[in-house]
Design an enzyme around this catalytic site. Structure first.
Site, PDB file in Angstrom:
ATOM      1  N   LYS A  83       0.935  -1.164  -0.047  1.00 48.38           N
ATOM      2  CA  LYS A  83      -0.006   0.007   0.080  1.00 48.38           C
ATOM      3  C   LYS A  83       0.884   1.247  -0.079  1.00 48.38           C
ATOM      4  O   LYS A  83       1.641   1.404   0.764  1.00 48.38           O
ATOM      5  CB  LYS A  83      -0.875  -0.097   1.280  1.00 48.38           C
ATOM      6  CG  LYS A  83      -1.929   0.554   1.240  1.00 48.38           C
ATOM      7  CD  LYS A  83      -3.114   0.419   2.402  1.00 48.38           C
ATOM      8  CE  LYS A  83      -4.356   1.236   2.446  1.00 48.38           C
ATOM      9  NZ  LYS A  83      -5.016   1.043   3.392  1.00 48.38           N
TER      10      LYS A  83
HETATM   11  C1  E4P Z   1      -8.426   1.884   3.298  1.00 47.53           C
HETATM   12  O1  E4P Z   1      -7.618   1.157   2.848  1.00 47.53           O
HETATM   13  C2  E4P Z   1      -8.278   2.486   4.531  1.00 47.53           C
HETATM   14  O2  E4P Z   1      -7.640   1.730   5.594  1.00 47.53           O
HETATM   15  C3  E4P Z   1      -9.627   3.127   5.114  1.00 47.53           C
HETATM   16  O3  E4P Z   1     -10.789   2.648   4.388  1.00 47.53           O
HETATM   17  C4  E4P Z   1      -9.369   4.294   5.951  1.00 47.53           C
HETATM   18  O4  E4P Z   1     -10.932   4.334   6.468  1.00 47.53           O
HETATM   19  P1  E4P Z   1     -11.212   5.519   7.547  1.00 47.53           P
HETATM   20  O5  E4P Z   1     -11.352   6.795   6.688  1.00 47.53           O
HETATM   21  O6  E4P Z   1     -12.455   5.142   7.965  1.00 47.53           O
HETATM   22  O7  E4P Z   1     -10.258   5.837   8.427  1.00 47.53           O
END
Ligand code: E4P
Length: 215
Positions: A83
């Site tokens: 990522k």
């Molecule tokens: C995605 O890969 C992220 O980890 C996640 O969806 C972020 O979500 P949030 O905005 O609720 O922290």
């Protein structure tokens, strides 16, 4: 639409996997920090539970560092997806990862222009953050629709991974828009199942079943 669980909590992941609805997992540094475990060992444990793409995020912000960290993460298991933040240095690294056959999830996508460049660099997944766009008065689902259309127009292989999902309507709308994947917090996975008519209907059936003669 594939469903990933957005979590680092092994109990949540095990429970969702037992329901048979989990195709993969996404984590981020905030989710990993909550577990109190080192990133690599947590990712290794998740890979033992789920046979599907597992996103593990790099912490470096320069291309060289992202490449070094990403290659280490990719060595943990064949299912690891690196990522990478959607910044210029990240995009440079994504290009190299794609040439090396390392899968990537380009995260923190907040505009179609960012998503277009990430796809051109060869991202496997791009993650538009729906909830965080809604939080500042925008419409995160509009971005999901734009990315699905742009990737479709030009036959990009990049998949739209709808992220920062906060409630069931985000899931339904992302699916209607053609998002390839939705990553859902455990709580939202459970919410998808809930319906008051299912609960009251079952209660009535079970009460009536007590009136059925046994012989
Ligand atoms: C995605 O890969 C992220 O980890 C996640 O969806 C972020 O979500 P949030 O905005 O609720 O922290």
């Amino acid at each position: 639409m594939k469903i990933f669980i957005d979590s680092g909590d092994l109990n949540e992941i095990r429970d969702a996997v037992a329901m048979g609805v989990v195709d993969g997992v996404t984590t981020n540094p905030s989710l990993v920090a909550k577990t109190g475990k080192p990133m690599a060992s947590l990712i290794r444990e998740i890979c033992e539970i789920v046979d599907g793409p597992i996103s593990a995020e790099v912490l470096s912000t320069d291309a060289e560092g992202i490449l070094r960290e990403g290659r280490e993460l990719a060595k943990i298991h064949k299912n690891v997806v690196v990522k990478v933040p959607l910044i210029a240095e990240g995009i440079k690294a994504v290009k190299v990862f794609s040439q090396e056959g390392i899968k990537t999830n380009v995260t923190l996508c907040f505009s179609a222009t960012q998503g277009l460049l990430a796809a051109k660099a060869g991202a496997t997944y791009v993650s538009p953050f729906i909830g965080r766009i809604d939080d500042i008065g925008g419409n995160g689902l509009d971005l999901v629709g734009q990315l699905v259309q742009i990737y479709d127009n030009y036959d990009f292989q990049t998949q739209v991974l709808a992220a920062s999902i906060r409630h069931p309507v985000h899931v339904i709308e992302a699916a209607l828009l053609g998002a390839h994947v939705g990553t859902l917090p455990y709580k939202v996975i459970l919410q998808l199942l809930q319906h008051p008519l299912t609960a009251s209907g079952l209660e009535t059936f079970l009460a009536d079943a007590k009136k059925i003669p046994t012989a």
